[in-house]
Motif scaffolding. Structure first.
Motif, short mmCIF file in Angstrom:
data_model
loop_
_atom_site.label_atom_id
_atom_site.label_comp_id
_atom_site.label_asym_id
_atom_site.label_seq_id
_atom_site.Cartn_x
_atom_site.Cartn_y
_atom_site.Cartn_z
N ALA A 117 0.84 -1.21 0.00
CA ALA A 117 0.00 0.00 0.00
C ALA A 117 0.87 1.26 0.00
CB ALA A 117 -0.94 0.00 1.21
N LEU A 118 1.94 1.26 0.80
CA LEU A 118 2.84 2.41 0.82
C LEU A 118 3.52 2.62 -0.53
CD1 LEU A 118 4.62 2.07 4.30
CD2 LEU A 118 3.15 3.94 3.54
N VAL A 124 1.87 6.46 -7.13
CA VAL A 124 0.85 7.38 -7.63
C VAL A 124 1.31 8.81 -7.46
CG1 VAL A 124 -1.48 8.26 -7.17
CG2 VAL A 124 -1.09 5.80 -7.32
N GLN A 125 1.85 9.12 -6.29
CA GLN A 125 2.32 10.48 -6.03
C GLN A 125 3.49 10.85 -6.95
OE1 GLN A 125 3.33 11.35 -1.96
NE2 GLN A 125 4.35 13.24 -2.50
N ALA A 133 8.95 13.31 -12.96
CA ALA A 133 9.33 11.98 -12.46
C ALA A 133 10.61 12.02 -11.63
CB ALA A 133 9.47 10.99 -13.61
N VAL A 134 11.55 12.86 -11.99
CA VAL A 134 12.83 12.89 -11.29
C VAL A 134 12.68 13.47 -9.89
CG1 VAL A 134 15.15 13.87 -11.34
CG2 VAL A 134 14.12 13.04 -13.44
#
Length: 145
Positions: A117-118, A124-125, A133-134
């Motif tokens: 879950a983490l 997602v974040q 992305a970086v």
């Protein structure tokens, strides 16, 4: 032939052929499978994973459609190209850091589902649309209005 053993989770809701495709892609990303490696036959996949041979063939056709594998009549199905990058191998520093983090998580009493879950939340974040992305920093574009 590299020994690839597919693990089918019948409770996941994901069709078995898609699980085979996903697991093959993961092996390609991690460098477990490289161009030239032969995949197990549909019969072998059927015997070790308790799926219908047609399920394995369907997965292999999907992988072929994506240009990742190629069938060679009378010889088997072979890896055509990899998805791996040096940073994604199990010998990369990032992998070592991830294993160390998971050891900390287990030491803190987290169960596998908690860790999953983490990780899912962080993915997602980190990779949400509009996120770099970086850095993981969310950006928005001004329209000038």
């Amino acid at each position: 032939m590299v020994a690839v053993e597919y693990r089918i989770d019948r409770r996941s809701g994901v069709p078995a052929f898609q699980q085979i495709v996903q697991q093959t892609k993961q092996a390609l990303r991690l460098g477990v499978l490289v161009p030239g490696d032969r995949l197990p036959t549909a019969k072998e996949v059927s015997e070790t994973s308790a799926v219908n041979p047609n399920t394995a063939l369907k997965a292999y056709r999907e992988l072929e459609r994506e240009g990742l594998v190629e069938p060679r009549p009378g010889l088997g199905t072979f890896v055509r190209r990899t998805l791996g990058r040096p940073e994604t191998g199990t010998d990369s520093p990032l992998y070592g850091e991830l294993v160390a983090w998971m050891s900390k998580a287990a030491g803190a009493g987290l169960e596998q589902e908690d860790v999953a879950a983490l990780v899912a939340s962080a993915l997602v974040q980190q990779y949400a649309p509009g996120t770099t992305a970086v850095t993981g920093v969310r950006t928005t574009r001004s329209t000038g209005e």
